[in-house]
Scaffold this motif. Sequence first.
Motif, mmCIF file in Angstrom:
data_model
loop_
_atom_site.group_PDB
_atom_site.id
_atom_site.type_symbol
_atom_site.label_atom_id
_atom_site.label_comp_id
_atom_site.label_asym_id
_atom_site.label_seq_id
_atom_site.Cartn_x
_atom_site.Cartn_y
_atom_site.Cartn_z
ATOM 1 N N MET A 1 0.830 -1.191 0.000
ATOM 2 C CA MET A 1 0.000 0.000 0.000
ATOM 3 C C MET A 1 0.869 1.247 0.000
ATOM 4 N N ALA A 2 0.329 2.335 -0.548
ATOM 5 C CA ALA A 2 1.080 3.577 -0.651
ATOM 6 C C ALA A 2 1.255 4.212 0.726
ATOM 7 N N LEU A 3 2.419 4.834 0.916
ATOM 8 C CA LEU A 3 2.689 5.576 2.141
ATOM 9 C C LEU A 3 2.720 7.054 1.767
ATOM 10 N N VAL A 4 1.635 7.751 2.029
ATOM 11 C CA VAL A 4 1.516 9.147 1.611
ATOM 12 C C VAL A 4 1.479 10.103 2.793
ATOM 13 N N GLY A 5 1.460 9.558 4.013
ATOM 14 C CA GLY A 5 1.274 10.408 5.186
ATOM 15 C C GLY A 5 2.448 11.299 5.517
ATOM 16 N N GLY A 6 3.657 10.833 5.194
ATOM 17 C CA GLY A 6 4.841 11.611 5.554
ATOM 18 C C GLY A 6 5.270 11.424 6.986
ATOM 19 N N HIS A 7 4.613 10.526 7.713
ATOM 20 C CA HIS A 7 4.946 10.234 9.107
ATOM 21 C C HIS A 7 4.339 8.873 9.435
ATOM 22 N N PRO A 8 5.055 8.005 10.180
ATOM 23 C CA PRO A 8 4.513 6.673 10.485
ATOM 24 C C PRO A 8 3.143 6.691 11.140
ATOM 25 N N VAL A 9 2.891 7.664 12.006
ATOM 26 C CA VAL A 9 1.596 7.720 12.688
ATOM 27 C C VAL A 9 0.472 8.016 11.699
ATOM 28 N N LEU A 10 0.716 8.905 10.752
ATOM 29 C CA LEU A 10 -0.305 9.213 9.753
ATOM 30 C C LEU A 10 -0.471 8.054 8.776
ATOM 31 N N ASP A 11 0.636 7.380 8.455
ATOM 32 C CA ASP A 11 0.518 6.194 7.603
ATOM 33 C C ASP A 11 -0.266 5.088 8.322
ATOM 34 N N PHE A 12 -0.129 5.015 9.631
ATOM 35 C CA PHE A 12 -0.924 4.066 10.420
ATOM 36 C C PHE A 12 -2.405 4.418 10.323
ATOM 37 N N ALA A 13 -2.734 5.691 10.471
ATOM 38 C CA ALA A 13 -4.130 6.113 10.334
ATOM 39 C C ALA A 13 -4.671 5.792 8.948
ATOM 40 N N ASN A 14 -3.770 5.772 7.956
ATOM 41 C CA ASN A 14 -4.183 5.554 6.568
ATOM 42 C C ASN A 14 -4.214 4.082 6.158
ATOM 43 N N ARG A 41 8.229 -1.883 7.484
ATOM 44 C CA ARG A 41 8.303 -1.012 6.303
ATOM 45 C C ARG A 41 8.362 0.459 6.681
ATOM 46 N N VAL A 42 7.618 0.867 7.702
ATOM 47 C CA VAL A 42 7.603 2.287 8.087
ATOM 48 C C VAL A 42 8.662 2.616 9.128
ATOM 49 N N GLY A 43 9.427 1.615 9.573
ATOM 50 C CA GLY A 43 10.540 1.870 10.483
ATOM 51 C C GLY A 43 10.214 1.822 11.958
ATOM 52 N N LEU A 44 9.014 1.339 12.318
ATOM 53 C CA LEU A 44 8.686 1.218 13.733
ATOM 54 C C LEU A 44 9.395 0.030 14.365
ATOM 55 N N PHE A 45 9.578 -1.039 13.598
ATOM 56 C CA PHE A 45 10.385 -2.185 13.996
ATOM 57 C C PHE A 45 11.551 -2.287 13.021
ATOM 58 N N THR A 46 12.709 -2.687 13.529
ATOM 59 C CA THR A 46 13.826 -2.955 12.632
ATOM 60 C C THR A 46 13.579 -4.289 11.926
ATOM 61 N N ALA A 47 14.349 -4.538 10.874
ATOM 62 C CA ALA A 47 14.208 -5.802 10.150
ATOM 63 C C ALA A 47 14.458 -6.982 11.077
ATOM 64 N N GLY A 48 15.455 -6.838 11.976
ATOM 65 C CA GLY A 48 15.753 -7.908 12.924
ATOM 66 C C GLY A 48 14.629 -8.134 13.908
ATOM 67 N N GLU A 49 14.043 -7.055 14.418
ATOM 68 C CA GLU A 49 12.932 -7.178 15.358
ATOM 69 C C GLU A 49 11.727 -7.826 14.684
ATOM 70 N N ALA A 50 11.444 -7.416 13.447
ATOM 71 C CA ALA A 50 10.297 -7.976 12.728
ATOM 72 C C ALA A 50 10.469 -9.469 12.489
ATOM 73 N N THR A 51 11.718 -9.897 12.283
ATOM 74 C CA THR A 51 11.978 -11.306 11.993
ATOM 75 C C THR A 51 11.889 -12.166 13.250
ATOM 76 N N THR A 52 12.427 -11.663 14.357
ATOM 77 C CA THR A 52 12.518 -12.475 15.575
ATOM 78 C C THR A 52 11.402 -12.211 16.572
ATOM 79 N N ALA A 139 4.932 1.723 20.410
ATOM 80 C CA ALA A 139 5.786 2.465 19.473
ATOM 81 C C ALA A 139 4.988 3.545 18.772
ATOM 82 N N LEU A 140 3.773 3.224 18.361
ATOM 83 C CA LEU A 140 2.927 4.211 17.696
ATOM 84 C C LEU A 140 2.531 5.328 18.660
ATOM 85 N N ALA A 141 2.240 4.967 19.906
ATOM 86 C CA ALA A 141 1.845 5.982 20.885
ATOM 87 C C ALA A 141 2.975 6.960 21.162
ATOM 88 N N LEU A 142 4.207 6.454 21.277
ATOM 89 C CA LEU A 142 5.334 7.355 21.492
ATOM 90 C C LEU A 142 5.478 8.342 20.340
#
Length: 200
Positions: A1-14, A41-52, A139-142
């Motif tokens: 999906m497209a990321l148009v928010g310009g910020h992870p929190v807005l992309d989450f809302a979208n 994808r939006v950088g809230l988790f690192t690739a390593g965190e997402a995997t493990t 992470a999103l709340a912070l």
Amino acid sequence: MALVGGHPVLDFANTVAWRTDPRRRVARVEGVEEWIRWAGRVGLFTAGEATTLPRPEGLGGNERDDPSRASCDLTGLETFRSALWEVLDALTDRGPLPAGPWETLRRSFVTARQEAVLPPELPLRWQVRVNGFEDLVHALALQAGELLAGPLVQRIRRCEGPGCGWFFLDRSRSGTRRWCSSGDCGNRDRARRHYHRTRP
């Protein structure tokens, strides 16, 4: 999906398309695995965190292995998103913040800080200890707290496309961006106006 928010929190809302049109409304991210991939994808988790990352469904790798736990975690995420929508709608409409949704966000901010760490690095920034899927809300709340407390809050806009409802940061020099995407909602708006101008 497209990321148009310009910020992870807005992309989450979208992560729900056509949010304000019940006939076309559709979730773009569903299920624990999709959310974990999205967070990477939006950088809230690192690739390593997402995997493990330990999944709430247990060793089987499927929500059906522990549906109650997975459902609880996903419900918490959706509750946070719904509250965020209402607060951002009030912000973009220049209206008062709704009490119930704001209280939901406030509690999430407090809990996230309690679960976060403050590494000895400058500039200082609270960080989530990612131990499980439920930490995605923390992470999103912070990040939501930082966004709503900082100067970028004045640049949050909602797409003017009928039924869209997506949010974005207006970084244009004039501060007059109207659509989530000029090539999407913008094109539809131009086509609609052209039709009304040229119809007999």
